[in-house]
Design a protein around this motif. Sequence first.
Motif, PDB file in Angstrom:
ATOM      1  N   SER A 119     -53.792 -15.772   0.160  1.00 15.86           N
ATOM      2  CA  SER A 119     -53.640 -14.358   0.453  1.00 15.86           C
ATOM      3  C   SER A 119     -53.204 -14.205   1.906  1.00 15.86           C
ATOM      4  O   SER A 119     -53.870 -14.708   2.814  1.00 15.86           O
ATOM      5  CB  SER A 119     -54.967 -13.637   0.218  1.00 15.86           C
ATOM      6  OG  SER A 119     -54.873 -12.293   0.584  1.00 15.86           O
ATOM      7  N   ALA A 120     -52.093 -13.516   2.127  1.00  6.52           N
ATOM      8  CA  ALA A 120     -51.550 -13.345   3.476  1.00  6.52           C
ATOM      9  C   ALA A 120     -51.685 -11.896   3.923  1.00  6.52           C
ATOM     10  O   ALA A 120     -51.380 -10.975   3.176  1.00  6.52           O
ATOM     11  CB  ALA A 120     -50.082 -13.757   3.503  1.00  6.52           C
ATOM     12  N   SER A 121     -52.140 -11.705   5.153  1.00  3.91           N
ATOM     13  CA  SER A 121     -52.182 -10.376   5.756  1.00  3.91           C
ATOM     14  C   SER A 121     -50.795 -10.058   6.276  1.00  3.91           C
ATOM     15  O   SER A 121     -50.197 -10.871   6.984  1.00  3.91           O
ATOM     16  CB  SER A 121     -53.169 -10.346   6.916  1.00  3.91           C
ATOM     17  OG  SER A 121     -54.451 -10.676   6.487  1.00  3.91           O
ATOM     18  N   VAL A 122     -50.281  -8.889   5.929  1.00  2.00           N
ATOM     19  CA  VAL A 122     -48.952  -8.482   6.375  1.00  2.00           C
ATOM     20  C   VAL A 122     -49.093  -7.189   7.180  1.00  2.00           C
ATOM     21  O   VAL A 122     -49.680  -6.223   6.708  1.00  2.00           O
ATOM     22  CB  VAL A 122     -47.996  -8.275   5.189  1.00  2.00           C
ATOM     23  CG1 VAL A 122     -46.624  -7.851   5.671  1.00  2.00           C
ATOM     24  CG2 VAL A 122     -47.896  -9.541   4.360  1.00  2.00           C
ATOM     25  N   VAL A 123     -48.554  -7.199   8.400  1.00  3.40           N
ATOM     26  CA  VAL A 123     -48.623  -6.045   9.284  1.00  3.40           C
ATOM     27  C   VAL A 123     -47.204  -5.540   9.538  1.00  3.40           C
ATOM     28  O   VAL A 123     -46.302  -6.337   9.810  1.00  3.40           O
ATOM     29  CB  VAL A 123     -49.296  -6.422  10.623  1.00  3.40           C
ATOM     30  CG1 VAL A 123     -49.344  -5.239  11.565  1.00  3.40           C
ATOM     31  CG2 VAL A 123     -50.678  -6.977  10.382  1.00  3.40           C
ATOM     32  N   GLY A 135     -45.004  -4.617   7.596  1.00  9.07           N
ATOM     33  CA  GLY A 135     -44.033  -5.046   6.602  1.00  9.07           C
ATOM     34  C   GLY A 135     -43.406  -6.405   6.824  1.00  9.07           C
ATOM     35  O   GLY A 135     -42.750  -6.930   5.935  1.00  9.07           O
ATOM     36  N   ARG A 136     -43.599  -7.032   7.991  1.00  8.61           N
ATOM     37  CA  ARG A 136     -42.917  -8.298   8.263  1.00  8.61           C
ATOM     38  C   ARG A 136     -43.777  -9.336   8.958  1.00  8.61           C
ATOM     39  O   ARG A 136     -43.539 -10.522   8.818  1.00  8.61           O
ATOM     40  CB  ARG A 136     -41.690  -8.052   9.144  1.00  8.61           C
ATOM     41  CG  ARG A 136     -40.628  -7.263   8.484  1.00  8.61           C
ATOM     42  CD  ARG A 136     -39.471  -7.003   9.382  1.00  8.61           C
ATOM     43  NE  ARG A 136     -39.350  -7.989  10.444  1.00  8.61           N
ATOM     44  CZ  ARG A 136     -38.286  -8.188  11.160  1.00  8.61           C
ATOM     45  NH1 ARG A 136     -37.226  -7.462  10.944  1.00  8.61           N
ATOM     46  NH2 ARG A 136     -38.247  -9.082  12.110  1.00  8.61           N
ATOM     47  N   ILE A 137     -44.736  -8.920   9.747  1.00 11.94           N
ATOM     48  CA  ILE A 137     -45.508  -9.839  10.579  1.00 11.94           C
ATOM     49  C   ILE A 137     -46.717 -10.350   9.789  1.00 11.94           C
ATOM     50  O   ILE A 137     -47.449  -9.575   9.184  1.00 11.94           O
ATOM     51  CB  ILE A 137     -45.961  -9.138  11.868  1.00 11.94           C
ATOM     52  CG1 ILE A 137     -44.742  -8.631  12.630  1.00 11.94           C
ATOM     53  CG2 ILE A 137     -46.798 -10.071  12.731  1.00 11.94           C
ATOM     54  CD1 ILE A 137     -45.075  -7.687  13.758  1.00 11.94           C
ATOM     55  N   ILE A 138     -46.917 -11.654   9.801  1.00 13.11           N
ATOM     56  CA  ILE A 138     -48.048 -12.275   9.109  1.00 13.11           C
ATOM     57  C   ILE A 138     -48.968 -12.885  10.171  1.00 13.11           C
ATOM     58  O   ILE A 138     -48.709 -13.983  10.664  1.00 13.11           O
ATOM     59  CB  ILE A 138     -47.574 -13.349   8.114  1.00 13.11           C
ATOM     60  CG1 ILE A 138     -46.618 -12.737   7.096  1.00 13.11           C
ATOM     61  CG2 ILE A 138     -48.759 -14.000   7.428  1.00 13.11           C
ATOM     62  CD1 ILE A 138     -45.955 -13.734   6.199  1.00 13.11           C
ATOM     63  N   PRO A 139     -50.050 -12.197  10.540  1.00 10.30           N
ATOM     64  CA  PRO A 139     -50.925 -12.728  11.586  1.00 10.30           C
ATOM     65  C   PRO A 139     -51.849 -13.851  11.124  1.00 10.30           C
ATOM     66  O   PRO A 139     -52.215 -14.720  11.901  1.00 10.30           O
ATOM     67  CB  PRO A 139     -51.742 -11.517  12.026  1.00 10.30           C
ATOM     68  CG  PRO A 139     -51.713 -10.582  10.891  1.00 10.30           C
ATOM     69  CD  PRO A 139     -50.430 -10.836  10.162  1.00 10.30           C
ATOM     70  N   ARG A 140     -52.256 -13.837   9.841  1.00  8.53           N
ATOM     71  CA  ARG A 140     -53.156 -14.868   9.319  1.00  8.53           C
ATOM     72  C   ARG A 140     -53.062 -14.920   7.810  1.00  8.53           C
ATOM     73  O   ARG A 140     -52.522 -14.024   7.180  1.00  8.53           O
ATOM     74  CB  ARG A 140     -54.588 -14.625   9.758  1.00  8.53           C
ATOM     75  CG  ARG A 140     -55.195 -13.382   9.171  1.00  8.53           C
ATOM     76  CD  ARG A 140     -56.640 -13.194   9.559  1.00  8.53           C
ATOM     77  NE  ARG A 140     -56.788 -13.065  10.983  1.00  8.53           N
ATOM     78  CZ  ARG A 140     -57.935 -13.138  11.626  1.00  8.53           C
ATOM     79  NH1 ARG A 140     -59.036 -13.331  10.967  1.00  8.53           N
ATOM     80  NH2 ARG A 140     -57.993 -13.018  12.930  1.00  8.53           N
ATOM     81  N   PHE A 141     -53.601 -15.976   7.256  1.00  6.60           N
ATOM     82  CA  PHE A 141     -53.650 -16.109   5.806  1.00  6.60           C
ATOM     83  C   PHE A 141     -54.937 -16.824   5.429  1.00  6.60           C
ATOM     84  O   PHE A 141     -55.556 -17.492   6.253  1.00  6.60           O
ATOM     85  CB  PHE A 141     -52.419 -16.852   5.261  1.00  6.60           C
ATOM     86  CG  PHE A 141     -52.253 -18.250   5.779  1.00  6.60           C
ATOM     87  CD1 PHE A 141     -52.774 -19.327   5.086  1.00  6.60           C
ATOM     88  CD2 PHE A 141     -51.562 -18.489   6.956  1.00  6.60           C
ATOM     89  CE1 PHE A 141     -52.617 -20.615   5.561  1.00  6.60           C
ATOM     90  CE2 PHE A 141     -51.397 -19.770   7.443  1.00  6.60           C
ATOM     91  CZ  PHE A 141     -51.924 -20.841   6.744  1.00  6.60           C
ATOM     92  N   ALA A 142     -55.349 -16.630   4.185  1.00  5.72           N
ATOM     93  CA  ALA A 142     -56.571 -17.248   3.675  1.00  5.72           C
ATOM     94  C   ALA A 142     -56.229 -18.081   2.447  1.00  5.72           C
ATOM     95  O   ALA A 142     -55.460 -17.659   1.589  1.00  5.72           O
ATOM     96  CB  ALA A 142     -57.603 -16.189   3.323  1.00  5.72           C
ATOM     97  N   VAL A 143     -56.823 -19.254   2.386  1.00  4.66           N
ATOM     98  CA  VAL A 143     -56.648 -20.156   1.253  1.00  4.66           C
ATOM     99  C   VAL A 143     -57.918 -20.078   0.412  1.00  4.66           C
ATOM    100  O   VAL A 143     -59.007 -20.392   0.889  1.00  4.66           O
ATOM    101  CB  VAL A 143     -56.410 -21.609   1.725  1.00  4.66           C
ATOM    102  CG1 VAL A 143     -56.286 -22.541   0.550  1.00  4.66           C
ATOM    103  CG2 VAL A 143     -55.180 -21.684   2.617  1.00  4.66           C
ATOM    104  N   PHE A 144     -57.785 -19.619  -0.830  1.00  4.88           N
ATOM    105  CA  PHE A 144     -58.913 -19.506  -1.747  1.00  4.88           C
ATOM    106  C   PHE A 144     -58.890 -20.706  -2.680  1.00  4.88           C
ATOM    107  O   PHE A 144     -57.909 -20.940  -3.379  1.00  4.88           O
ATOM    108  CB  PHE A 144     -58.821 -18.208  -2.555  1.00  4.88           C
ATOM    109  CG  PHE A 144     -59.064 -16.981  -1.724  1.00  4.88           C
ATOM    110  CD1 PHE A 144     -60.317 -16.412  -1.679  1.00  4.88           C
ATOM    111  CD2 PHE A 144     -58.040 -16.409  -0.996  1.00  4.88           C
ATOM    112  CE1 PHE A 144     -60.548 -15.279  -0.915  1.00  4.88           C
ATOM    113  CE2 PHE A 144     -58.255 -15.287  -0.227  1.00  4.88           C
ATOM    114  CZ  PHE A 144     -59.519 -14.712  -0.189  1.00  4.88           C
ATOM    115  N   THR A 145     -59.990 -21.467  -2.682  1.00  2.44           N
ATOM    116  CA  THR A 145     -60.061 -22.659  -3.519  1.00  2.44           C
ATOM    117  C   THR A 145     -60.819 -22.350  -4.806  1.00  2.44           C
ATOM    118  O   THR A 145     -61.505 -21.331  -4.915  1.00  2.44           O
ATOM    119  CB  THR A 145     -60.761 -23.808  -2.777  1.00  2.44           C
ATOM    120  OG1 THR A 145     -62.095 -23.413  -2.466  1.00  2.44           O
ATOM    121  CG2 THR A 145     -60.011 -24.172  -1.514  1.00  2.44           C
TER     122      THR A 145
END
Length: 127
Positions: free
Chosen positions: A57-61, A63-73
């Motif tokens: 899951s990626a946070s999008v700010v 509409g284009r900037i991705i500051p962080r993402f989470a990996v769900f196992t």
Amino acid sequence: MAQSRNTTVELTVPATFFVGLSTYGTMMLGDKALEFYNDRNPEDYIQIPWDQIDYVSASVVLGRIIPRFAVFTKENGHFSFSTRDNKATLRVVRDHIGNEKVVRSVDFLGVVKAGLVGIWHRITRRG
């Protein structure tokens, strides 16, 4: 020293692991796993095989900037990361787990809207 699961490495990038206090290190994406190694302590590492990742899951700010993402196992919860180049990192991840498993996380307004809808449903059920 930790043994890498990968036989070939596709991308190596400086990264931050968010758990309590931030941990700085290096993320390696290879043919078999996503790996994060702490810069200060090489024995402090995370290795997630591609088949154990449920979705990313990626946070999008804006509409284009991705500051962080989470990996769900599938078994061990989720891990939040940020890399020097999140877009390039997510492209490599997408190649290994599939496009349908890389999703956009809910933004702030979506969370507020869901909360208000939940409150409204609780109020209307009581009356």
